[in-house]
Write an enzyme that holds these catalytic residues in place. Structure first.
Site, short mmCIF file in Angstrom:
data_model
loop_
_atom_site.label_atom_id
_atom_site.label_comp_id
_atom_site.label_asym_id
_atom_site.label_seq_id
_atom_site.Cartn_x
_atom_site.Cartn_y
_atom_site.Cartn_z
N SER A 1 46.87 40.07 30.13
CA SER A 1 45.41 39.99 29.98
C SER A 1 44.78 40.75 31.13
CB SER A 1 44.96 38.52 30.02
OG SER A 1 43.55 38.41 30.19
N TYR B 1 45.41 30.42 34.74
CA TYR B 1 45.53 31.45 33.69
C TYR B 1 45.60 32.83 34.32
CZ TYR B 1 44.42 34.26 29.57
OH TYR B 1 44.46 35.20 28.57
#
Length: 301
Positions: A190, A205
């Site tokens: 990501s 995350y």
């Protein structure tokens, strides 16, 4: 730019899309031979792939893309005992395409290394090969200030986003090596692994995705001699079930995430099909150890 070339080829093949529950399905109006010949190095003819979290979201998009590129079989690995409505609709659509690969569903838990190794070995033994792996399983975890995270919060995210990604990649690489077949492993990272996300406090995350990017580099170095390529793919904000759930709970994130993109919007899952097919195919045969960013310009500011 390779993914743009692929998209142009697919347009010439007259892909028309329909939408069901947020998943874009496709029908190809051409013969299987024309599909394969037209794709050239992008074709995945007779190849076998595994995709974690293939029941929905970006995992299912990868499975659809690989099937349309001619894969023999794409195994969608996910936690639910039975696949959801999106997956069933996708399988029915793929089944109607002449020459398109099979979609198969397998229940497994990416956090369980021994079980995953056995599952992937059984798939490879059945098919006689293993060519492609996409590690799409991931969770966002709770959004809260970094000073408030507990050990349990971190363990929950790292178990899926870090350990689960490695376990799946490792399981696939073992089978690629076993059958002495050139392979491609795509780790879903990501942009959160490269930059901090504005007004989005999800430290576990972010750190897990940064680790995935580095994991791809290290694995690529070690596995190159076995003719196995490893790359990470870093999408920006995409309209997946995970982001949709966050926006439902916190509507302000729709504007926060959109305004950072040059295109002033979130990406569509289908907009990653081209790059995933390119990474899986021989068209990207000189690409390994790279982190490919597809974010609508989010990180270019």
């Amino acid at each position: 730019m390779a993914h743009l070339i692929l998209l142009a080829i697919l347009r010439r093949s007259q892909i028309s899309s329909i939408h069901k529950n947020g998943v874009s399905l496709a029908s190809l109006h051409s013969t299987p031979a024309i599909q394969r010949d037209g794709l050239g190095d992008f074709a995945l003819t007779d190849r076998v792939a595994i995709v974690t979290e293939g029941n929905r979201g970006l995992g299912l998009e990868a499975a659809l893309a690989f099937s349309m590129a001619g894969s023999r079989a794409v195994y969608c690995l996910d936690l639910p005992e039975k696949p959801g409505e999106d997956w069933n609709a996708a399988r029915q659509s793929i089944a109607k395409l002449g020459g398109a690969g099979r979609l198969e569903y397998v229940t497994t838990d990416v956090r369980d290394q021994k079980r995953l190794l056995k599952t992937v070995e059984e798939i490879a033994t059945k098919e006689g090969r293993m060519d492609v792996c996409v590690t799409a399983a991931g969770i966002s975890g709770a959004a809260r200030p970094c000073l408030e995270y507990t050990e349990e919060d971190l363990e929950e995210v790292y178990a899926v986003n870090l350990k689960g990604v490695f376990f799946a990649a490792q399981a696939a690489a073992k089978q690629m090596d076993r059958f002495q077949i050139p392979g491609s492993i795509i780790l879903l990272a990501s942009i959160a692994g490269s930059v901090a996300l504005k007004h989005t406090p999800v430290l576990p995350y972010n750190t897990s995705k940064a680790a995935v990017i580095q994991m791809a580099r290290v694995m690529a170095c070690e596995l190159a001699q076995k003719n196995i390529r490893v790359n990470s793919l870093s999408p920006g904000f995409i309209e997946t079930p995970m982001t949709t759930a966050i926006i439902s709970a916190r509507p302000e994130f729709q504007a926060i995430w959109s305004e950072q993109s040059f295109m002033n919007r979130l990406g569509k899952p289908r907009e990653l099909r081209g790059i995933m097919t390119w990474l899986a195919s021989d068209a990207s045969s000189f690409c390994t150890g790279s982190n490919i960013v597809v974010d609508g310009g989010y990180t270019a500011w």
